[in-house]
Design a protein around this motif. Sequence first.
Motif, PDB file in Angstrom:
ATOM      1  N   GLU A   1     -50.005 -38.318  13.015  1.00  0.00           N
ATOM      2  CA  GLU A   1     -48.664 -38.350  13.583  1.00  0.00           C
ATOM      3  C   GLU A   1     -48.479 -39.571  14.481  1.00  0.00           C
ATOM      4  OE1 GLU A   1     -44.741 -37.419  14.534  1.00  0.00           O
ATOM      5  OE2 GLU A   1     -46.037 -36.726  12.899  1.00  0.00           O
ATOM      6  N   LEU A   2     -49.503 -39.891  15.271  1.00  0.00           N
ATOM      7  CA  LEU A   2     -49.427 -41.079  16.127  1.00  0.00           C
ATOM      8  C   LEU A   2     -49.307 -42.347  15.291  1.00  0.00           C
ATOM      9  CD1 LEU A   2     -52.097 -40.217  18.854  1.00  0.00           C
ATOM     10  CD2 LEU A   2     -49.627 -40.395  19.185  1.00  0.00           C
ATOM     11  N   ALA A   3     -50.079 -42.420  14.201  1.00  0.00           N
ATOM     12  CA  ALA A   3     -50.015 -43.591  13.325  1.00  0.00           C
ATOM     13  C   ALA A   3     -48.632 -43.707  12.689  1.00  0.00           C
ATOM     14  CB  ALA A   3     -51.086 -43.494  12.240  1.00  0.00           C
ATOM     15  N   ALA A   4     -48.066 -42.562  12.271  1.00  0.00           N
ATOM     16  CA  ALA A   4     -46.735 -42.580  11.653  1.00  0.00           C
ATOM     17  C   ALA A   4     -45.689 -43.057  12.644  1.00  0.00           C
ATOM     18  CB  ALA A   4     -46.388 -41.185  11.134  1.00  0.00           C
ATOM     19  N   ARG A   5     -45.777 -42.598  13.898  1.00  0.00           N
ATOM     20  CA  ARG A   5     -44.797 -43.013  14.909  1.00  0.00           C
ATOM     21  C   ARG A   5     -44.933 -44.495  15.227  1.00  0.00           C
ATOM     22  NH1 ARG A   5     -43.663 -38.178  19.259  1.00  0.00           N
ATOM     23  NH2 ARG A   5     -43.362 -36.518  17.721  1.00  0.00           N
ATOM     24  N   TYR A   6     -46.159 -44.981  15.249  1.00  0.00           N
ATOM     25  CA  TYR A   6     -46.374 -46.408  15.491  1.00  0.00           C
ATOM     26  C   TYR A   6     -45.751 -47.235  14.369  1.00  0.00           C
ATOM     27  CZ  TYR A   6     -48.796 -50.879  15.861  1.00  0.00           C
ATOM     28  OH  TYR A   6     -49.086 -52.210  15.940  1.00  0.00           O
ATOM     29  N   LYS A   7     -45.951 -46.820  13.123  1.00  0.00           N
ATOM     30  CA  LYS A   7     -45.422 -47.569  11.990  1.00  0.00           C
ATOM     31  C   LYS A   7     -43.899 -47.522  11.936  1.00  0.00           C
ATOM     32  CE  LYS A   7     -47.582 -47.626   8.030  1.00  0.00           C
ATOM     33  NZ  LYS A   7     -48.264 -47.215   6.770  1.00  0.00           N
ATOM     34  N   ARG A   8     -43.303 -46.487  12.530  1.00  0.00           N
ATOM     35  CA  ARG A   8     -41.847 -46.395  12.505  1.00  0.00           C
ATOM     36  C   ARG A   8     -41.183 -47.475  13.340  1.00  0.00           C
ATOM     37  NH1 ARG A   8     -41.681 -39.932  13.210  1.00  0.00           N
ATOM     38  NH2 ARG A   8     -42.726 -39.474  11.240  1.00  0.00           N
ATOM     39  N   LYS A   9     -41.940 -48.204  14.119  1.00  0.00           N
ATOM     40  CA  LYS A   9     -41.389 -49.350  14.842  1.00  0.00           C
ATOM     41  C   LYS A   9     -41.390 -50.603  13.976  1.00  0.00           C
ATOM     42  CE  LYS A   9     -40.044 -49.558  18.472  1.00  0.00           C
ATOM     43  NZ  LYS A   9     -38.669 -49.373  18.996  1.00  0.00           N
ATOM     44  N   THR A  10     -41.826 -50.461  12.723  1.00  0.00           N
ATOM     45  CA  THR A  10     -41.739 -51.552  11.755  1.00  0.00           C
ATOM     46  C   THR A  10     -40.736 -51.164  10.682  1.00  0.00           C
ATOM     47  OG1 THR A  10     -44.023 -52.268  12.124  1.00  0.00           O
ATOM     48  CG2 THR A  10     -42.978 -52.957  10.068  1.00  0.00           C
ATOM     49  N   VAL A  11     -39.704 -51.984  10.521  1.00  0.00           N
ATOM     50  CA  VAL A  11     -38.617 -51.693   9.579  1.00  0.00           C
ATOM     51  C   VAL A  11     -38.669 -52.682   8.419  1.00  0.00           C
ATOM     52  CG1 VAL A  11     -36.124 -51.543   9.267  1.00  0.00           C
ATOM     53  CG2 VAL A  11     -37.161 -50.779  11.419  1.00  0.00           C
TER      54      VAL A  11
ATOM     55  N   ALA B   1     -44.768 -50.606   6.919  1.00  0.00           N
ATOM     56  CA  ALA B   1     -43.541 -50.079   7.519  1.00  0.00           C
ATOM     57  C   ALA B   1     -43.574 -48.565   7.686  1.00  0.00           C
ATOM     58  CB  ALA B   1     -42.341 -50.475   6.670  1.00  0.00           C
ATOM     59  N   GLY B   2     -42.768 -48.105   8.634  1.00  0.00           N
ATOM     60  CA  GLY B   2     -42.550 -46.682   8.816  1.00  0.00           C
ATOM     61  C   GLY B   2     -41.145 -46.278   8.454  1.00  0.00           C
ATOM     62  N   VAL B   3     -40.242 -47.270   8.394  1.00  0.00           N
ATOM     63  CA  VAL B   3     -38.840 -47.036   8.046  1.00  0.00           C
ATOM     64  C   VAL B   3     -38.415 -48.145   7.084  1.00  0.00           C
ATOM     65  CG1 VAL B   3     -36.473 -46.817   8.892  1.00  0.00           C
ATOM     66  CG2 VAL B   3     -38.369 -46.028  10.317  1.00  0.00           C
ATOM     67  N   ALA B   4     -37.617 -47.791   6.087  1.00  0.00           N
ATOM     68  CA  ALA B   4     -37.101 -48.783   5.144  1.00  0.00           C
ATOM     69  C   ALA B   4     -35.586 -48.635   5.039  1.00  0.00           C
ATOM     70  CB  ALA B   4     -37.742 -48.608   3.765  1.00  0.00           C
ATOM     71  N   VAL B   5     -34.887 -49.756   5.186  1.00  0.00           N
ATOM     72  CA  VAL B   5     -33.425 -49.796   5.120  1.00  0.00           C
ATOM     73  C   VAL B   5     -33.020 -50.481   3.817  1.00  0.00           C
ATOM     74  CG1 VAL B   5     -31.338 -50.706   6.209  1.00  0.00           C
ATOM     75  CG2 VAL B   5     -33.213 -49.876   7.637  1.00  0.00           C
ATOM     76  N   TYR B   6     -32.034 -49.899   3.114  1.00  0.00           N
ATOM     77  CA  TYR B   6     -31.606 -50.429   1.817  1.00  0.00           C
ATOM     78  C   TYR B   6     -30.134 -50.799   1.865  1.00  0.00           C
ATOM     79  CZ  TYR B   6     -36.015 -48.372   0.585  1.00  0.00           C
ATOM     80  OH  TYR B   6     -37.360 -48.061   0.569  1.00  0.00           O
ATOM     81  N   MET B   7     -29.823 -52.010   1.425  1.00  0.00           N
ATOM     82  CA  MET B   7     -28.435 -52.483   1.455  1.00  0.00           C
ATOM     83  C   MET B   7     -28.084 -53.240   0.178  1.00  0.00           C
ATOM     84  SD  MET B   7     -28.704 -55.594   4.240  1.00  0.00           S
ATOM     85  CE  MET B   7     -29.424 -54.565   5.514  1.00  0.00           C
ATOM     86  N   PHE B   8     -26.808 -53.130  -0.209  1.00  0.00           N
ATOM     87  CA  PHE B   8     -26.264 -53.799  -1.399  1.00  0.00           C
ATOM     88  C   PHE B   8     -27.128 -53.467  -2.631  1.00  0.00           C
ATOM     89  CE2 PHE B   8     -24.978 -56.322   2.340  1.00  0.00           C
ATOM     90  CZ  PHE B   8     -23.615 -56.127   2.256  1.00  0.00           C
ATOM     91  N   GLY B   9     -27.652 -54.451  -3.317  1.00  0.00           N
ATOM     92  CA  GLY B   9     -28.479 -54.174  -4.490  1.00  0.00           C
ATOM     93  C   GLY B   9     -27.835 -54.583  -5.793  1.00  0.00           C
ATOM     94  N   ASN B  10     -27.543 -55.878  -5.915  1.00  0.00           N
ATOM     95  CA  ASN B  10     -27.009 -56.402  -7.172  1.00  0.00           C
ATOM     96  C   ASN B  10     -27.528 -57.811  -7.380  1.00  0.00           C
ATOM     97  OD1 ASN B  10     -24.716 -58.489  -6.359  1.00  0.00           O
ATOM     98  ND2 ASN B  10     -24.464 -56.712  -5.003  1.00  0.00           N
ATOM     99  N   LYS B  11     -27.483 -58.256  -8.614  1.00  0.00           N
ATOM    100  CA  LYS B  11     -28.024 -59.571  -8.953  1.00  0.00           C
ATOM    101  C   LYS B  11     -27.362 -60.084 -10.224  1.00  0.00           C
ATOM    102  CE  LYS B  11     -31.764 -57.597 -11.721  1.00  0.00           C
ATOM    103  NZ  LYS B  11     -33.225 -57.482 -11.922  1.00  0.00           N
ATOM    104  N   VAL B  12     -27.550 -61.355 -10.496  1.00  0.00           N
ATOM    105  CA  VAL B  12     -27.166 -61.915 -11.786  1.00  0.00           C
ATOM    106  C   VAL B  12     -28.439 -62.131 -12.598  1.00  0.00           C
ATOM    107  CG1 VAL B  12     -25.035 -63.005 -11.000  1.00  0.00           C
ATOM    108  CG2 VAL B  12     -27.193 -64.255 -10.800  1.00  0.00           C
ATOM    109  N   VAL B  13     -28.300 -62.009 -13.893  1.00  0.00           N
ATOM    110  CA  VAL B  13     -29.436 -62.178 -14.799  1.00  0.00           C
ATOM    111  C   VAL B  13     -29.170 -63.385 -15.676  1.00  0.00           C
ATOM    112  CG1 VAL B  13     -30.792 -61.140 -16.656  1.00  0.00           C
ATOM    113  CG2 VAL B  13     -29.908 -59.704 -14.787  1.00  0.00           C
TER     114      VAL B  13
END
Length: 209
Positions: A5-15, A108-120
């Motif tokens: 639990e301590l390790a998980a909380r520490y990693k949550r400060k990395t996004v 990381a302990g938290v991951a944020v996801y935004m947009f998500g499109n590309k050209v091929v």
Amino acid sequence: AILEELAARYKRKTVFISGAAHEYGTFPPADALTYVFNLSSELIRDDYRVVTGFGLGIGSSVVNGALHQVYKVLKRRLKDELVLRPFPQGPTAKAVWTDYRNDMLDMAGVAVYMFGNKVVEGQTGVHRSDGIVEEFDIAVAKGVKVLPLGFTGFVARELYDRVAADFARYYPRATQQFQTDFQLLGDATRSLQDQLGTTLSALRTLQTM
């Protein structure tokens, strides 16, 4: 169990910031990039470490926001506040991208996801970013807290809807504040300034969940 639990909380400060954008949906590109810049800057101000794969269309703003906070506001040298991992390129590079994503999400302990499109290349129109879906699935498998920003549209909206449909699975200890913030993060009619405050609020609450 306590050490885990301590390790998980520490990693949550990395996004980990996941995203790619050739288009920014209903938002003017300059406004969308200002949001990304400000989010990265505010994360550093709040003592988070930011990890990014330098996604198309947002990577520079993530980096610039973090560096602005470190150099111009905090007025100190860059230490480990920013971890920049541009994806390797070349004819054989894609073969290692999954391993590369696993390595980034191990930090990381938290991951944020935004947009998500590309050209091929060689194809018309804008396509969904499958890599962001993979980064989401990897994060969930590793127990990383996920926060898709539905208001940004595209793949992020798909992921937001997936989480919303099974909310208790992804956030079994969700507070009322987090539930409210999460609902607001799906509202594409709100201003980006309002969504910035809500994003930061949700991230702070995730630290305790």
